[in-house]
Design a protein around this motif. Sequence first.
Motif, PDB file in Angstrom:
ATOM      1  N   ALA A 108     -12.990   3.789  20.921  1.00  0.00           N
ATOM      2  CA  ALA A 108     -11.563   3.751  21.291  1.00  0.00           C
ATOM      3  C   ALA A 108     -10.753   4.664  20.392  1.00  0.00           C
ATOM      4  O   ALA A 108     -11.122   4.923  19.246  1.00  0.00           O
ATOM      5  CB  ALA A 108     -11.031   2.323  21.205  1.00  0.00           C
ATOM      6  N   ILE A 109      -9.645   5.136  20.939  1.00  0.00           N
ATOM      7  CA  ILE A 109      -8.696   5.978  20.203  1.00  0.00           C
ATOM      8  C   ILE A 109      -7.308   5.355  20.321  1.00  0.00           C
ATOM      9  O   ILE A 109      -6.859   5.017  21.423  1.00  0.00           O
ATOM     10  CB  ILE A 109      -8.631   7.408  20.787  1.00  0.00           C
ATOM     11  CG1 ILE A 109     -10.014   8.058  20.871  1.00  0.00           C
ATOM     12  CG2 ILE A 109      -7.654   8.269  19.963  1.00  0.00           C
ATOM     13  CD1 ILE A 109     -10.641   8.351  19.544  1.00  0.00           C
ATOM     14  N   VAL A 110      -6.626   5.201  19.197  1.00  0.00           N
ATOM     15  CA  VAL A 110      -5.215   4.827  19.211  1.00  0.00           C
ATOM     16  C   VAL A 110      -4.398   6.110  19.096  1.00  0.00           C
ATOM     17  O   VAL A 110      -4.581   6.885  18.155  1.00  0.00           O
ATOM     18  CB  VAL A 110      -4.860   3.884  18.043  1.00  0.00           C
ATOM     19  CG1 VAL A 110      -3.357   3.591  18.039  1.00  0.00           C
ATOM     20  CG2 VAL A 110      -5.644   2.586  18.142  1.00  0.00           C
ATOM     21  N   TYR A 111      -3.519   6.349  20.068  1.00  0.00           N
ATOM     22  CA  TYR A 111      -2.617   7.496  20.009  1.00  0.00           C
ATOM     23  C   TYR A 111      -1.253   7.029  19.532  1.00  0.00           C
ATOM     24  O   TYR A 111      -0.649   6.120  20.121  1.00  0.00           O
ATOM     25  CB  TYR A 111      -2.480   8.170  21.374  1.00  0.00           C
ATOM     26  CG  TYR A 111      -1.342   9.170  21.423  1.00  0.00           C
ATOM     27  CD1 TYR A 111      -1.387  10.330  20.658  1.00  0.00           C
ATOM     28  CD2 TYR A 111      -0.207   8.926  22.196  1.00  0.00           C
ATOM     29  CE1 TYR A 111      -0.327  11.236  20.675  1.00  0.00           C
ATOM     30  CE2 TYR A 111       0.847   9.827  22.223  1.00  0.00           C
ATOM     31  CZ  TYR A 111       0.781  10.973  21.461  1.00  0.00           C
ATOM     32  OH  TYR A 111       1.835  11.855  21.469  1.00  0.00           O
ATOM     33  N   ALA A 128       9.535   6.941  19.278  1.00  0.00           N
ATOM     34  CA  ALA A 128       8.093   6.757  19.440  1.00  0.00           C
ATOM     35  C   ALA A 128       7.789   6.591  20.926  1.00  0.00           C
ATOM     36  O   ALA A 128       7.423   5.514  21.392  1.00  0.00           O
ATOM     37  CB  ALA A 128       7.600   5.558  18.638  1.00  0.00           C
ATOM     38  N   ASN A 129       7.998   7.674  21.665  1.00  0.00           N
ATOM     39  CA  ASN A 129       7.749   7.667  23.111  1.00  0.00           C
ATOM     40  C   ASN A 129       6.249   7.744  23.348  1.00  0.00           C
ATOM     41  O   ASN A 129       5.669   8.817  23.511  1.00  0.00           O
ATOM     42  CB  ASN A 129       8.478   8.841  23.769  1.00  0.00           C
ATOM     43  CG  ASN A 129       9.981   8.743  23.597  1.00  0.00           C
ATOM     44  OD1 ASN A 129      10.547   7.658  23.692  1.00  0.00           O
ATOM     45  ND2 ASN A 129      10.633   9.860  23.338  1.00  0.00           N
ATOM     46  N   TYR A 130       5.635   6.591  23.396  1.00  0.00           N
ATOM     47  CA  TYR A 130       4.180   6.489  23.289  1.00  0.00           C
ATOM     48  C   TYR A 130       3.412   6.913  24.530  1.00  0.00           C
ATOM     49  O   TYR A 130       2.201   7.122  24.457  1.00  0.00           O
ATOM     50  CB  TYR A 130       3.789   5.061  22.896  1.00  0.00           C
ATOM     51  CG  TYR A 130       4.206   3.999  23.902  1.00  0.00           C
ATOM     52  CD1 TYR A 130       3.281   3.446  24.774  1.00  0.00           C
ATOM     53  CD2 TYR A 130       5.521   3.544  23.967  1.00  0.00           C
ATOM     54  CE1 TYR A 130       3.645   2.476  25.682  1.00  0.00           C
ATOM     55  CE2 TYR A 130       5.903   2.579  24.862  1.00  0.00           C
ATOM     56  CZ  TYR A 130       4.953   2.036  25.724  1.00  0.00           C
ATOM     57  OH  TYR A 130       5.336   1.083  26.631  1.00  0.00           O
ATOM     58  N   GLU A 131       4.061   7.064  25.672  1.00  0.00           N
ATOM     59  CA  GLU A 131       3.326   7.420  26.883  1.00  0.00           C
ATOM     60  C   GLU A 131       3.331   8.917  27.171  1.00  0.00           C
ATOM     61  O   GLU A 131       3.019   9.350  28.274  1.00  0.00           O
ATOM     62  CB  GLU A 131       3.862   6.622  28.072  1.00  0.00           C
ATOM     63  CG  GLU A 131       3.529   5.136  27.963  1.00  0.00           C
ATOM     64  CD  GLU A 131       3.919   4.340  29.193  1.00  0.00           C
ATOM     65  OE1 GLU A 131       4.999   4.610  29.727  1.00  0.00           O
ATOM     66  OE2 GLU A 131       3.146   3.455  29.597  1.00  0.00           O
ATOM     67  N   LYS A 132       3.658   9.743  26.165  1.00  0.00           N
ATOM     68  CA  LYS A 132       3.590  11.193  26.352  1.00  0.00           C
ATOM     69  C   LYS A 132       2.190  11.705  26.001  1.00  0.00           C
ATOM     70  O   LYS A 132       1.276  10.920  25.756  1.00  0.00           O
ATOM     71  CB  LYS A 132       4.653  11.878  25.501  1.00  0.00           C
ATOM     72  CG  LYS A 132       4.438  11.774  24.007  1.00  0.00           C
ATOM     73  CD  LYS A 132       5.506  12.562  23.255  1.00  0.00           C
ATOM     74  CE  LYS A 132       5.225  12.607  21.765  1.00  0.00           C
ATOM     75  NZ  LYS A 132       6.209  13.416  21.030  1.00  0.00           N
ATOM     76  N   SER A 163      -0.002   1.017  25.834  1.00  0.00           N
ATOM     77  CA  SER A 163      -0.506   1.344  27.166  1.00  0.00           C
ATOM     78  C   SER A 163      -1.941   1.834  27.020  1.00  0.00           C
ATOM     79  O   SER A 163      -2.213   2.717  26.202  1.00  0.00           O
ATOM     80  CB  SER A 163       0.367   2.422  27.815  1.00  0.00           C
ATOM     81  OG  SER A 163      -0.106   2.748  29.106  1.00  0.00           O
ATOM     82  N   ILE A 164      -2.861   1.271  27.799  1.00  0.00           N
ATOM     83  CA  ILE A 164      -4.282   1.507  27.564  1.00  0.00           C
ATOM     84  C   ILE A 164      -4.939   2.146  28.784  1.00  0.00           C
ATOM     85  O   ILE A 164      -4.787   1.653  29.913  1.00  0.00           O
ATOM     86  CB  ILE A 164      -5.003   0.197  27.197  1.00  0.00           C
ATOM     87  CG1 ILE A 164      -4.332  -0.451  25.985  1.00  0.00           C
ATOM     88  CG2 ILE A 164      -6.473   0.454  26.910  1.00  0.00           C
ATOM     89  CD1 ILE A 164      -4.960  -1.761  25.543  1.00  0.00           C
ATOM     90  N   LEU A 165      -5.662   3.233  28.567  1.00  0.00           N
ATOM     91  CA  LEU A 165      -6.505   3.857  29.585  1.00  0.00           C
ATOM     92  C   LEU A 165      -7.943   3.406  29.355  1.00  0.00           C
ATOM     93  O   LEU A 165      -8.472   3.555  28.249  1.00  0.00           O
ATOM     94  CB  LEU A 165      -6.424   5.385  29.497  1.00  0.00           C
ATOM     95  CG  LEU A 165      -5.055   6.020  29.697  1.00  0.00           C
ATOM     96  CD1 LEU A 165      -5.136   7.537  29.496  1.00  0.00           C
ATOM     97  CD2 LEU A 165      -4.502   5.711  31.079  1.00  0.00           C
ATOM     98  N   VAL A 166      -8.553   2.850  30.392  1.00  0.00           N
ATOM     99  CA  VAL A 166      -9.904   2.298  30.260  1.00  0.00           C
ATOM    100  C   VAL A 166     -10.822   2.926  31.308  1.00  0.00           C
ATOM    101  O   VAL A 166     -10.603   2.751  32.507  1.00  0.00           O
ATOM    102  CB  VAL A 166      -9.908   0.768  30.442  1.00  0.00           C
ATOM    103  CG1 VAL A 166     -11.314   0.216  30.203  1.00  0.00           C
ATOM    104  CG2 VAL A 166      -8.904   0.103  29.508  1.00  0.00           C
ATOM    105  N   PRO A 167     -11.843   3.681  30.894  1.00  0.00           N
ATOM    106  CA  PRO A 167     -12.837   4.154  31.860  1.00  0.00           C
ATOM    107  C   PRO A 167     -13.499   2.959  32.547  1.00  0.00           C
ATOM    108  O   PRO A 167     -13.934   2.014  31.882  1.00  0.00           O
ATOM    109  CB  PRO A 167     -13.838   4.918  30.984  1.00  0.00           C
ATOM    110  CG  PRO A 167     -13.053   5.303  29.766  1.00  0.00           C
ATOM    111  CD  PRO A 167     -12.109   4.163  29.530  1.00  0.00           C
TER     112      PRO A 167
END
Length: 332
Positions: free
Chosen positions: A72-75, A84-88, A60-64
Amino acid sequence: MTWLSVSPSLAATAPTSLPGYAAGVHVMRVTTNDPQIDEIGGIIYSQIKDVRAIRGLHISILVPHTNDLKPAIVYVPGGGFISANYEKFFEMRSALAKAGFVVAAAEYRVVPDRFPAPLEDGKAAVRYLRAHASEYGIDPKRIGVLGDSAGGWLAQLMATTGAEKKYDKGDFLDQSSAVQAAVSLYGISDVRNIGVGFPEAIQKVHASPAVTEALLVNGPAFATFPGASVDADSNKALQAGSMGHLEGVKPPILLMHGSADHLVSPVQSKQLFEALKKRGDQVDYTIVEGAGHGDAHWYQPAIIDQVVSWFKKNLGDPIKEIPKKTELDANL
């Protein structure tokens, strides 16, 4: 933001010429310093294939919403090696996006999948971003990684194995999986001593073949395999942590750990900090006094601001004018 309440005494100076103006209206003057943030979810960045099934891993990507060329940062999230609940951790991710970073939150394989599956996935996420940099306005030369707990473990590994091609599996293999900066929050550097310094009862848990780090390294008991403790093969377990990958040049790394962490020993950050420092690598270490493992301390502005500032220092700000030859389209 300025809020103007127009009263009779101000009528002479009120912006009466504004379209839609009416007597008694409130007029707002808003400065536009913060960008709109677009969220793009449901992206499959990697497909894991076996004989009977194909599993898509999501990002899931947040883009200004700007035309800047953005770092870019990979969380990569924590979850004890079993989720691996990636949207927290939205507070941290949104703050980074507001600061001008593209922020990609990535799912990865967990137990019962074994190491190096999570590392292969983290690297695949980085390669995906580089391969699609023009779509998101990313500067492919400036990609960092951020993780908490088991995600911190993975972030450390992604930073320390940048030159190790054996962990590059899957798609976009023409792209580099190396990161240029990494932040680990209460992460794990050596799965062999996660509970070091804790009471004996905790030590026994970590010696069990059923503990999650043992399953990560050795897999579950099955058929004729009775299971094994994490240190059954010490070298194999060492390779499953950043302490096993100290050779070579490393990107800047920030380690943060709570002094009151009773789940992952603060020694985990201390030992990696000392090892990297001894080698002359660029590493910073912050102890958060009184903080536990993933408790409310980590969601406070002081912590978030430090992480954002550190990434800005080590990856740089967005470039305001994109070179025309890149033909980037950040207005998604």
